[in-house]
Design a protein around this motif. Structure first.
Motif, PDB file in Angstrom:
ATOM      1  N   SER A 179       9.020 -42.156 -20.445  1.00 22.87           N
ATOM      2  CA  SER A 179       8.340 -43.424 -20.143  1.00 22.87           C
ATOM      3  C   SER A 179       8.685 -43.961 -18.758  1.00 22.87           C
ATOM      4  CB  SER A 179       8.682 -44.477 -21.207  1.00 22.87           C
ATOM      5  OG  SER A 179      10.075 -44.754 -21.212  1.00 22.87           O
ATOM      6  N   THR A 180       9.890 -43.705 -18.271  1.00 23.14           N
ATOM      7  CA  THR A 180      10.296 -44.257 -16.981  1.00 23.14           C
ATOM      8  C   THR A 180      10.108 -43.276 -15.825  1.00 23.14           C
ATOM      9  OG1 THR A 180      12.601 -43.508 -17.260  1.00 23.14           O
ATOM     10  CG2 THR A 180      12.028 -45.711 -18.111  1.00 23.14           C
ATOM     11  N   GLU A 238      15.724 -40.600 -28.418  1.00 19.72           N
ATOM     12  CA  GLU A 238      15.560 -41.832 -27.644  1.00 19.72           C
ATOM     13  C   GLU A 238      15.724 -41.569 -26.148  1.00 19.72           C
ATOM     14  OE1 GLU A 238      17.224 -44.984 -31.039  1.00 19.72           O
ATOM     15  OE2 GLU A 238      18.612 -44.004 -29.621  1.00 19.72           O
ATOM     16  N   GLU A 274      12.817 -42.306 -23.281  1.00 15.78           N
ATOM     17  CA  GLU A 274      13.054 -43.135 -22.097  1.00 15.78           C
ATOM     18  C   GLU A 274      12.754 -42.350 -20.827  1.00 15.78           C
ATOM     19  OE1 GLU A 274      16.504 -45.795 -19.861  1.00 15.78           O
ATOM     20  OE2 GLU A 274      17.066 -44.417 -21.485  1.00 15.78           O
ATOM     21  N   HIS A 287      21.831 -42.894 -17.818  1.00 17.69           N
ATOM     22  CA  HIS A 287      20.952 -43.658 -18.710  1.00 17.69           C
ATOM     23  C   HIS A 287      21.410 -43.647 -20.164  1.00 17.69           C
ATOM     24  CE1 HIS A 287      18.296 -43.290 -15.200  1.00 17.69           C
ATOM     25  NE2 HIS A 287      17.666 -44.335 -15.688  1.00 17.69           N
TER      26      HIS A 287
END
Length: 269
Positions: free
Chosen positions: A43-44, A36, A40, A27
């Motif tokens: 959130s994912t 960041e 991510e 990722h």
């Protein structure tokens, strides 16, 4: 990189963490910060059901090992993770950079693990890592005295890390950990050669770099290993009398890895 770097207890935040490092490497892309990357992952949910605190710890481990220095190792792990599983070449490249980030792991490999292997020993006693850390404190390698509890935890993490990387087996009832046969992939050896080249080292410094010892290559083993790599057309070793020169058949480490993952995907997995 120097043996003078202080040992830490950072391995207590995570050992090899190969599945997690593989996910993060997939990722990540150039320019992405650790913050960041954390957001991510949160959130994912691609790191599974881990708590927010654990995800932050795992990303911090990734950052410590792969987002420091120039070039950033994460660039190369990203290339590998897109094509390979979290084993083989990917795992061995992770081992190299984990040793860079954790001097205690590097020196344990240099002073305990590989000497025991070359002496023909078949296992490491449970006291090996703990004795190593006690001696490190006496020599000032930790910067300060550690509590006995911290020393024991870090010793367990040290041998646990090598177990997850495949160099040691699980402990038996007596705490002995079997030493597993370890032969690095030729692709890992050529990766290290190219990565050291990126550090702008001259040939003698490249050949003498301590990271070769992570792969079990002693000083006299490195040049013969590079000569064998030349048979794959990855690089060229030129000698004339006392002169030694290396010629690189790829313009960059990224170009090398792109070719390796395309033509050798089954061999290095």
């Amino acid at each position: 990189m120097s043996k003078d770097l202080l040992f830490t207890a950072a391995l207590n935040k995570g050992q090899a963490l190969l599945p997690e490092m593989h996910q993060l490497a997939q990722h990540w892309h150039p320019g992405v910060t650790a913050r960041e990357l954390t957001q991510e992952a949160l959130s994912t949910g691609y790191l599974g059901r881990a708590t927010e605190a654990r995800i932050r710890d795992v990303v911090a481990v990734f950052s410590r090992r792969f987002l420091r220095g120039q070039p950033q190792p994460a660039e190369y792990l990203h290339e590998l993770a897109q094509h390979l599983p979290a084993t083989g070449l990917f795992a061995e490249v992770c081992l190299l950079h984990t040793a860079v980030a954790h001097p205690e792991l590097l020196v344990f490999l240099q002073e305990v693990y590989w000497p025991a292997h070359f002496a023909g020993r078949h296992n490491l006693p449970k006291e090996a890592a703990q004795d190593f850390l006690h001696e490190a404190q006496k020599m000032g390698r930790t910067g300060s005295s550690w509590s006995e509890g911290l020393t024991k935890r870090t010793a367990r993490r040290l041998t646990g890390t090598l177990t997850e990387f495949g160099l040691l087996g699980a402990p038996d009832r007596q705490g002995l950990r079997p030493m597993r046969p370890f032969q690095p992939h030729p692709e890992t050896v050529v990766y290290l050669a190219y990565w050291l080249r990126e550090l702008n080292l001259d040939v003698p410094s490249l050949l003498a770099h301590p990271l070769w010892q992570v792969l079990g290559l002693r000083a006299n083993d490195v040049l013969p290993a590079l000569r064998r790599l030349a048979l794959h057309n990855w690089l060229t070793v030129l000698t004339a009398g006392d002169l030694l020169r290396l010629e690189w058949n790829y313009p960059s480490t990224t170009a090398l890895l792109h070719d390796l993952t395309q033509r050798s995907i089954h061999a290095v997995a």
